[in-house]
Design a protein around this motif. Structure first.
Motif, PDB file in Angstrom:
ATOM      1  N   TYR A 146      -1.355   1.354  -8.342  1.00  0.00           N
ATOM      2  CA  TYR A 146      -0.329   0.325  -7.305  1.00  0.00           C
ATOM      3  C   TYR A 146      -1.047  -1.019  -7.254  1.00  0.00           C
ATOM      4  CZ  TYR A 146       0.912   5.138  -5.292  1.00  0.00           C
ATOM      5  OH  TYR A 146       1.361   6.261  -5.256  1.00  0.00           O
ATOM      6  N   TYR A 198      -1.087  -4.265  -4.678  1.00  0.00           N
ATOM      7  CA  TYR A 198      -0.626  -4.712  -3.344  1.00  0.00           C
ATOM      8  C   TYR A 198      -1.144  -6.242  -3.197  1.00  0.00           C
ATOM      9  CZ  TYR A 198       0.450   0.110  -1.678  1.00  0.00           C
ATOM     10  OH  TYR A 198       0.990   1.240  -1.461  1.00  0.00           O
ATOM     11  N   GLN A 214      -2.123  -9.488  -0.191  1.00  0.00           N
ATOM     12  CA  GLN A 214      -2.155  -9.878   1.423  1.00  0.00           C
ATOM     13  C   GLN A 214      -2.287 -11.389   1.158  1.00  0.00           C
ATOM     14  OE1 GLN A 214      -5.763  -8.448   3.217  1.00  0.00           O
ATOM     15  NE2 GLN A 214      -4.684  -8.541   5.171  1.00  0.00           N
ATOM     16  N   LYS A 248       0.517  -9.634   6.476  1.00  0.00           N
ATOM     17  CA  LYS A 248       0.161  -8.182   6.399  1.00  0.00           C
ATOM     18  C   LYS A 248       0.246  -8.136   4.929  1.00  0.00           C
ATOM     19  CE  LYS A 248       3.923  -6.594   8.230  1.00  0.00           C
ATOM     20  NZ  LYS A 248       5.133  -5.632   8.526  1.00  0.00           N
ATOM     21  N   VAL A 249      -0.382  -6.736   4.462  1.00  0.00           N
ATOM     22  CA  VAL A 249      -0.490  -6.357   2.831  1.00  0.00           C
ATOM     23  C   VAL A 249       0.832  -5.884   2.700  1.00  0.00           C
ATOM     24  CG1 VAL A 249      -1.512  -4.636   1.706  1.00  0.00           C
ATOM     25  CG2 VAL A 249      -3.002  -5.438   3.636  1.00  0.00           C
ATOM     26  N   PHE A 297       3.267  -4.319  -0.398  1.00  0.00           N
ATOM     27  CA  PHE A 297       3.560  -3.486  -1.613  1.00  0.00           C
ATOM     28  C   PHE A 297       4.217  -4.471  -2.758  1.00  0.00           C
ATOM     29  CE2 PHE A 297       4.355  -0.145  -4.532  1.00  0.00           C
ATOM     30  CZ  PHE A 297       5.745  -0.330  -5.167  1.00  0.00           C
ATOM     31  N   GLU A 330       8.246   2.066  -8.990  1.00  0.00           N
ATOM     32  CA  GLU A 330       9.104   1.381  -8.047  1.00  0.00           C
ATOM     33  C   GLU A 330       8.464  -0.127  -7.872  1.00  0.00           C
ATOM     34  OE1 GLU A 330       8.752   3.275  -4.419  1.00  0.00           O
ATOM     35  OE2 GLU A 330      10.169   2.135  -3.284  1.00  0.00           O
ATOM     36  N   PHE A 390      -4.783  -6.210  -4.180  1.00  0.00           N
ATOM     37  CA  PHE A 390      -5.415  -5.079  -4.021  1.00  0.00           C
ATOM     38  C   PHE A 390      -4.817  -4.117  -5.120  1.00  0.00           C
ATOM     39  CE2 PHE A 390      -8.216  -5.630  -0.718  1.00  0.00           C
ATOM     40  CZ  PHE A 390      -7.501  -6.431   0.323  1.00  0.00           C
ATOM     41  N   GLU A 410      -3.860  10.642  -0.721  1.00  0.00           N
ATOM     42  CA  GLU A 410      -3.847   9.152   0.021  1.00  0.00           C
ATOM     43  C   GLU A 410      -4.432   8.340  -1.327  1.00  0.00           C
ATOM     44  OE1 GLU A 410      -7.619  11.005   1.477  1.00  0.00           O
ATOM     45  OE2 GLU A 410      -8.656   9.063   1.292  1.00  0.00           O
ATOM     46  N   ALA A 411      -4.166   6.902  -1.095  1.00  0.00           N
ATOM     47  CA  ALA A 411      -4.395   6.021  -2.186  1.00  0.00           C
ATOM     48  C   ALA A 411      -5.857   5.465  -1.673  1.00  0.00           C
ATOM     49  CB  ALA A 411      -3.157   5.112  -2.070  1.00  0.00           C
ATOM     50  N   PHE A 444      -8.269   2.146  -2.400  1.00  0.00           N
ATOM     51  CA  PHE A 444      -8.246   0.884  -2.589  1.00  0.00           C
ATOM     52  C   PHE A 444      -9.408   0.212  -3.307  1.00  0.00           C
ATOM     53  CE2 PHE A 444      -3.768  -0.773  -0.982  1.00  0.00           C
ATOM     54  CZ  PHE A 444      -3.865   0.398  -0.336  1.00  0.00           C
ATOM     55  N   GLY A 445      -9.291  -0.631  -4.080  1.00  0.00           N
ATOM     56  CA  GLY A 445     -10.320  -1.556  -4.620  1.00  0.00           C
ATOM     57  C   GLY A 445     -10.704  -2.559  -3.447  1.00  0.00           C
TER      58      GLY A 445
END
Lengths: 112, 114
Positions: free
Chosen positions: B33, B35, B37, B42-43, B45, B56, B91, B102-103, B105-106
């Motif tokens: 994924y 994302y 920010q 807000k963060v 997608f 998606e 991200f 769960e995902a 994140f970097g």
């Protein structure tokens, strides 16, 4: 579509006091719920998650959250905060996996 | 502990230039994924990727954006012609499965378009 509302944009709190961060979501179907924390100049770290089962979820660093389906809430709590808990906290929801929809975030500032 | 790594941590680019943001997901993860920010917001997608194709994407992810998994380890986000409003923290995230998981994140890449 699902959405998340974090009711408090900023929460100042004294060290060793309890804190509660409020999160409400809207969705017509079952969802997964998450709380992420972002420390200054860092990435997103998972605090805890609710996928199914017990509605009281315990996470890292002494945090816990309670899933309330009737109130569509997933509030985050910690009984006694430390200076190191100063960070931004994000509530997020996903439709049983996949992409996350995040709330606007709550900035927690812990003072001595 | 395995982690998602992103490079560079900060990139400054001129408006109209192409940028490539790089990510190395956790090795046994299959879903990827991006994302973003924007400062103070807000963060959001951008896109999800599985089995070498986009699964998606959001309205933000227009023709200026593309993603690629050029080899077995990297996952990239390309912005063809950057605009000032592309300035944001980007991200990368990965997950082992799509559901019941769960995902991770970097640390993010801060992109500044000048």
């Amino acid at each position: 579509a699902q959405s998340v509302t974090q009711l408090d944009s900023q929460v100042p709190v004294f060290e060793e006091a309890p804190v509660e961060l409020r999160c409400n979501y809207s969705s017509s179907v079952s969802v997964y719920l998450f709380w992420y924390v972002q420390y200054p100049n860092q990435g997103l770290q998972l605090l805890l998650k609710y996928l199914s089962g017990s509605t009281l979820v315990k996470g890292i660093n002494g945090f816990e959250a309670e899933f309330n389906k009737s109130q569509t809430s997933f509030h985050l709590r910690k009984p006694s905060v430390h200076i190191s808990d100063t960070a931004e906290y994000f509530c997020a929801v996903s439709l049983r996996g996949g992409k996350l929809s995040f709330g606007a975030g709550t900035t927690v500032t812990v003072r001595a | 502990e395995p982690e998602v790594t992103q490079t560079p941590s900060h990139q400054v680019t001129q408006m109209g230039q192409e940028v490539i943001l790089r990510c190395v997901p956790i090795s046994n993860h299959l879903y990827f994924y991006w994302y973003r920010q924007i400062l103070g917001q807000k963060v959001e997608f951008l896109v999800s990727f599985y089995n070498n194709e986009i699964s998606e994407k959001s309205e933000i992810f227009d023709d200026q954006f593309s993603v690629e998994r050029p080899d077995g380890s990297n996952f990239t986000l390309k912005i063809r012609s950057t605009k000032l409003e592309d300035s944001a923290m980007y991200f990368c995230a990965s997950s082992e499965r799509r559901i019941n998981t769960e995902a991770f994140f970097g640390q993010g890449t801060r992109l500044t378009v000048v």
